[in-house]
Scaffold this motif. Structure first.
Motif, PDB file in Angstrom:
ATOM      1  N   LEU A 127      16.230  -0.205   8.929  1.00  0.00           N
ATOM      2  CA  LEU A 127      15.529  -1.388   8.417  1.00  0.00           C
ATOM      3  C   LEU A 127      14.015  -1.222   8.426  1.00  0.00           C
ATOM      4  N   ILE A 128      13.528  -0.012   8.738  1.00  0.00           N
ATOM      5  CA  ILE A 128      12.071   0.154   8.767  1.00  0.00           C
ATOM      6  C   ILE A 128      11.489  -0.149   7.382  1.00  0.00           C
ATOM      7  N   LEU A 129      10.223  -0.545   7.348  1.00  0.00           N
ATOM      8  CA  LEU A 129       9.612  -1.022   6.098  1.00  0.00           C
ATOM      9  C   LEU A 129       9.771  -0.064   4.907  1.00  0.00           C
ATOM     10  N   PRO A 130       9.520   1.250   5.075  1.00  0.00           N
ATOM     11  CA  PRO A 130       9.685   2.130   3.908  1.00  0.00           C
ATOM     12  C   PRO A 130      11.122   2.110   3.378  1.00  0.00           C
ATOM     13  N   ILE A 131      12.100   1.980   4.282  1.00  0.00           N
ATOM     14  CA  ILE A 131      13.504   1.989   3.844  1.00  0.00           C
ATOM     15  C   ILE A 131      13.866   0.668   3.163  1.00  0.00           C
ATOM     16  N   LEU A 132      13.300  -0.440   3.639  1.00  0.00           N
ATOM     17  CA  LEU A 132      13.536  -1.721   2.946  1.00  0.00           C
ATOM     18  C   LEU A 132      13.024  -1.635   1.503  1.00  0.00           C
ATOM     19  N   ASN A 133      11.907  -0.948   1.342  1.00  0.00           N
ATOM     20  CA  ASN A 133      11.349  -0.760  -0.003  1.00  0.00           C
ATOM     21  C   ASN A 133      12.280   0.106  -0.863  1.00  0.00           C
ATOM     22  N   ILE A 134      12.908   1.113  -0.231  1.00  0.00           N
ATOM     23  CA  ILE A 134      13.862   1.971  -0.952  1.00  0.00           C
ATOM     24  C   ILE A 134      15.082   1.143  -1.378  1.00  0.00           C
ATOM     25  N   TYR A 135      15.575   0.279  -0.477  1.00  0.00           N
ATOM     26  CA  TYR A 135      16.709  -0.591  -0.848  1.00  0.00           C
ATOM     27  C   TYR A 135      16.351  -1.427  -2.086  1.00  0.00           C
ATOM     28  N   ARG A 136      15.123  -1.920  -2.109  1.00  0.00           N
ATOM     29  CA  ARG A 136      14.691  -2.759  -3.236  1.00  0.00           C
ATOM     30  C   ARG A 136      14.748  -1.947  -4.536  1.00  0.00           C
ATOM     31  N   LYS A 137      14.283  -0.694  -4.465  1.00  0.00           N
ATOM     32  CA  LYS A 137      14.306   0.154  -5.659  1.00  0.00           C
ATOM     33  C   LYS A 137      15.738   0.535  -6.049  1.00  0.00           C
ATOM     34  N   TYR A 138      16.560   0.815  -5.043  1.00  0.00           N
ATOM     35  CA  TYR A 138      17.918   1.292  -5.300  1.00  0.00           C
ATOM     36  C   TYR A 138      18.848   0.189  -5.798  1.00  0.00           C
ATOM     37  N   TYR A 139      18.795  -0.974  -5.133  1.00  0.00           N
ATOM     38  CA  TYR A 139      19.821  -1.998  -5.363  1.00  0.00           C
ATOM     39  C   TYR A 139      19.262  -3.319  -5.881  1.00  0.00           C
ATOM     40  N   GLY A 140      17.946  -3.411  -6.045  1.00  0.00           N
ATOM     41  CA  GLY A 140      17.334  -4.655  -6.512  1.00  0.00           C
ATOM     42  C   GLY A 140      16.914  -5.538  -5.346  1.00  0.00           C
ATOM     43  N   PRO A 141      15.940  -6.451  -5.563  1.00  0.00           N
ATOM     44  CA  PRO A 141      15.378  -7.254  -4.469  1.00  0.00           C
ATOM     45  C   PRO A 141      16.395  -8.176  -3.787  1.00  0.00           C
ATOM     46  N   LYS A 142      17.375  -8.704  -4.568  1.00  0.00           N
ATOM     47  CA  LYS A 142      18.358  -9.619  -3.974  1.00  0.00           C
ATOM     48  C   LYS A 142      19.214  -8.905  -2.931  1.00  0.00           C
ATOM     49  N   MET A 143      19.759  -7.750  -3.344  1.00  0.00           N
ATOM     50  CA  MET A 143      20.612  -7.000  -2.415  1.00  0.00           C
ATOM     51  C   MET A 143      19.792  -6.489  -1.226  1.00  0.00           C
ATOM     52  N   ALA A 144      18.516  -6.119  -1.464  1.00  0.00           N
ATOM     53  CA  ALA A 144      17.652  -5.658  -0.361  1.00  0.00           C
ATOM     54  C   ALA A 144      17.504  -6.765   0.683  1.00  0.00           C
ATOM     55  N   ALA A 145      17.329  -8.010   0.220  1.00  0.00           N
ATOM     56  CA  ALA A 145      17.190  -9.148   1.141  1.00  0.00           C
ATOM     57  C   ALA A 145      18.490  -9.378   1.912  1.00  0.00           C
ATOM     58  N   VAL A 146      19.629  -9.253   1.205  1.00  0.00           N
ATOM     59  CA  VAL A 146      20.937  -9.421   1.855  1.00  0.00           C
ATOM     60  C   VAL A 146      21.146  -8.323   2.915  1.00  0.00           C
ATOM     61  N   LEU A 147      20.758  -7.079   2.569  1.00  0.00           N
ATOM     62  CA  LEU A 147      20.899  -5.974   3.528  1.00  0.00           C
ATOM     63  C   LEU A 147      20.033  -6.211   4.763  1.00  0.00           C
ATOM     64  N   LEU A 148      18.808  -6.686   4.554  1.00  0.00           N
ATOM     65  CA  LEU A 148      17.935  -6.979   5.698  1.00  0.00           C
ATOM     66  C   LEU A 148      18.602  -8.004   6.620  1.00  0.00           C
ATOM     67  N   GLY A 149      19.092  -9.095   6.046  1.00  0.00           N
ATOM     68  CA  GLY A 149      19.701 -10.164   6.855  1.00  0.00           C
ATOM     69  C   GLY A 149      20.973  -9.727   7.570  1.00  0.00           C
ATOM     70  N   THR A 150      21.884  -9.086   6.809  1.00  0.00           N
ATOM     71  CA  THR A 150      23.178  -8.723   7.407  1.00  0.00           C
ATOM     72  C   THR A 150      23.033  -7.578   8.417  1.00  0.00           C
ATOM     73  N   PHE A 151      22.210  -6.575   8.079  1.00  0.00           N
ATOM     74  CA  PHE A 151      22.002  -5.471   9.026  1.00  0.00           C
ATOM     75  C   PHE A 151      21.364  -5.986  10.316  1.00  0.00           C
ATOM     76  N   TYR A 152      20.335  -6.823  10.162  1.00  0.00           N
ATOM     77  CA  TYR A 152      19.632  -7.326  11.354  1.00  0.00           C
ATOM     78  C   TYR A 152      20.593  -8.096  12.254  1.00  0.00           C
ATOM     79  N   LEU A 153      21.371  -9.014  11.656  1.00  0.00           N
ATOM     80  CA  LEU A 153      22.299  -9.815  12.447  1.00  0.00           C
ATOM     81  C   LEU A 153      23.339  -8.934  13.131  1.00  0.00           C
ATOM     82  N   SER A 154      23.853  -7.940  12.407  1.00  0.00           N
ATOM     83  CA  SER A 154      24.878  -7.086  13.020  1.00  0.00           C
ATOM     84  C   SER A 154      24.292  -6.214  14.135  1.00  0.00           C
ATOM     85  N   MET A 155      23.007  -5.826  14.014  1.00  0.00           N
ATOM     86  CA  MET A 155      22.355  -5.057  15.087  1.00  0.00           C
ATOM     87  C   MET A 155      22.182  -5.910  16.348  1.00  0.00           C
ATOM     88  N   VAL A 156      21.735  -7.141  16.148  1.00  0.00           N
ATOM     89  CA  VAL A 156      21.527  -8.043  17.287  1.00  0.00           C
ATOM     90  C   VAL A 156      22.856  -8.280  18.007  1.00  0.00           C
TER      91      VAL A 156
END
Length: 404
Positions: free
Chosen positions: A285-314
């Motif tokens: 979830l580091i910032l450069p990788i969040l930016n890669i998710y945005r490029k790879y899958y679009g901003p919506k999916m990047a936001a979903v990945l941030l939320g779901t990954f963070y919650l599952s890590m916690v």
């Protein structure tokens, strides 16, 4: 702070970083060697065939295949996208990504060396828990429309620096047993190529990670961390650790193996056991990788990945804290390896000499079999990217397109 003090402070940080590097060097080389062996003899086409849905068995297998592949977060993210584009299920591709950064051999070995075997055990217990939680969250929140949009975006093929590396199928074709393929000339060359490419992929992050850990270890007083991690309140500290751990990781920019030295500094500083584990998982979830998710899958999916990954890590951090706490496996002493001492003649030195010799042999083989041009391709230049899609020239220049 006068000039002399500045120089001495920088020297102290560099000596800490250097000591840590020396301590983990042989383990890194061993881990990357094993990773290269697996990648050289297991075909990517096999992996895609096994990752077509999100059933529990498929997800378990995906995470095992991930654990057997790469170890740098950037390469893992690029590889997961390559698999997704080739038909792997999205959840399975994400399970693969988690496996390939958090369940790899070299990470386990280095955790045991710097922090103790309990952390290695926790990493491997918490990883599958995180994947299960993530799969449940995806079922709840990720609609097929979103996945279709992500696939359309992924198919546009935006290149990242790890793109060439992830697109290459380096596996050796031909029949024969695992060992026979490995011992063949092509096998040895393929191992050398994957080994050097993996190092090239991770070197920058590893150096940055060690320097950050050295600087924080040398310059940030223990008292700061103890206040920050609420060490005077054990229950609050256990609740706070997994919440704050990933946020520290997101801000520190460091790739998977590179954040183990920093984890050692945080553990000594007083973060909870579960907090260390959540911190380690957050390399995805580091910032450069969040930016890669945005490029790879679009901003919506990047936001979903941030939320779901963070919650599952916690939640995985809490699970680990509870499991290891109730079985009394959490270490009582906070004396992770953040050494002040320099190099001394001991088993580490002998192991480093042996594994540096192995690395030198592989590097020589790499250079002699046209490896330099592959490194140029891995840089993700447009022409290289273009040629890489047509023909992933495998070891010794044979065309590997036939078994993609």
């Amino acid at each position: 702070m006068d000039r002399g003090e500045t120089v001495s402070a920088i020297g102290h940080a560099l000596s800490l970083a250097g000591s840590m590097t020396w301590e983990i060097l042989w383990a890194l080389i061993l881990g990357f060697f094993l990773s290269a062996v697996v990648q050289a003899v297991i075909r990517k086409s096999t992996i895609v065939r096994l990752m077509g849905d999100d059933r529990p068995r498929t997800l378990a297998l995906s995470s095992v295949l991930g654990a057997a592949s790469s170890s740098c977060s950037y390469a893992a993210v690029a590889l997961a996208r390559a698999l997704f584009r080739k038909g792997a299920n999205f959840t399975a591709a994400m399970a693969f990504e988690i496996g390939s950064t958090n369940l790899v051999v070299e990470l386990g070995v280095i955790l045991a060396l710097l922090l103790g075997w309990q952390f290695t055990a926790a990493e491997f217990v918490g990883g599958p828990i995180m994947i299960v939680i993530l799969a449940v969250l995806f079922r709840l929140f990720v609609r097929s429309k979103l996945v279709d949009a992500a696939r359309a975006q992924a198919d546009r093929g935006l290149a990242g620096s790890m793109e060439g590396h992830a697109a290459m199928d380096m596996s050796v074709s031909g029949d024969g047993s695992f060992l026979r393929r490995l011992a063949s000339r092509k096998g040895v060359t393929a191992v050398a190529h994957v080994f050097v490419m993996e190092w090239a992929a991770i070197a920058r992050d590893l150096v940055i990670g060690l320097l950050i850990a050295g600087a924080i270890g040398a310059w940030v007083p223990e008292s700061f961390w103890q206040n920050f991690f609420l060490t005077d309140h054990p229950l609050l500290a256990a609740l706070w650790g997994p919440i704050i751990g990933p946020l520290v990781a997101i801000a520190s920019f460091v790739c998977s193996i590179g954040n183990v030295p920093l984890a050692a500094v945080l553990w000594n500083g007083g973060i909870s056991f579960g907090g260390v584990i959540a911190f380690l998982y957050a390399d995805l979830l580091i910032l450069p990788i969040l930016n890669i998710y945005r490029k790879y899958y679009g901003p919506k999916m990047a936001a979903v990945l941030l939320g779901t990954f963070y919650l599952s890590m916690v939640l995985a951090g809490y699970a680990v804290e509870i499991i290891f706490g109730t079985t009394s496996l959490i270490p009582h002493h906070r004396n992770a390896m953040v050494m002040d001492s320099g190099v001394s003649w001991n088993y580490t030195t002998w192991l480093n000499i042996a594994f540096l010799t192995l690395a030198a042999v592989l590097v020589v083989r790499f250079v002699r079999t046209g490896g330099r041009s592959m490194l140029a391709m891995m840089g993700g230049s447009p022409e290289a990217e273009h040629s890489g899609h047509h023909r992933s020239s495998g070891p010794e220049g044979h065309d590997e397109h036939h078994h993609h």
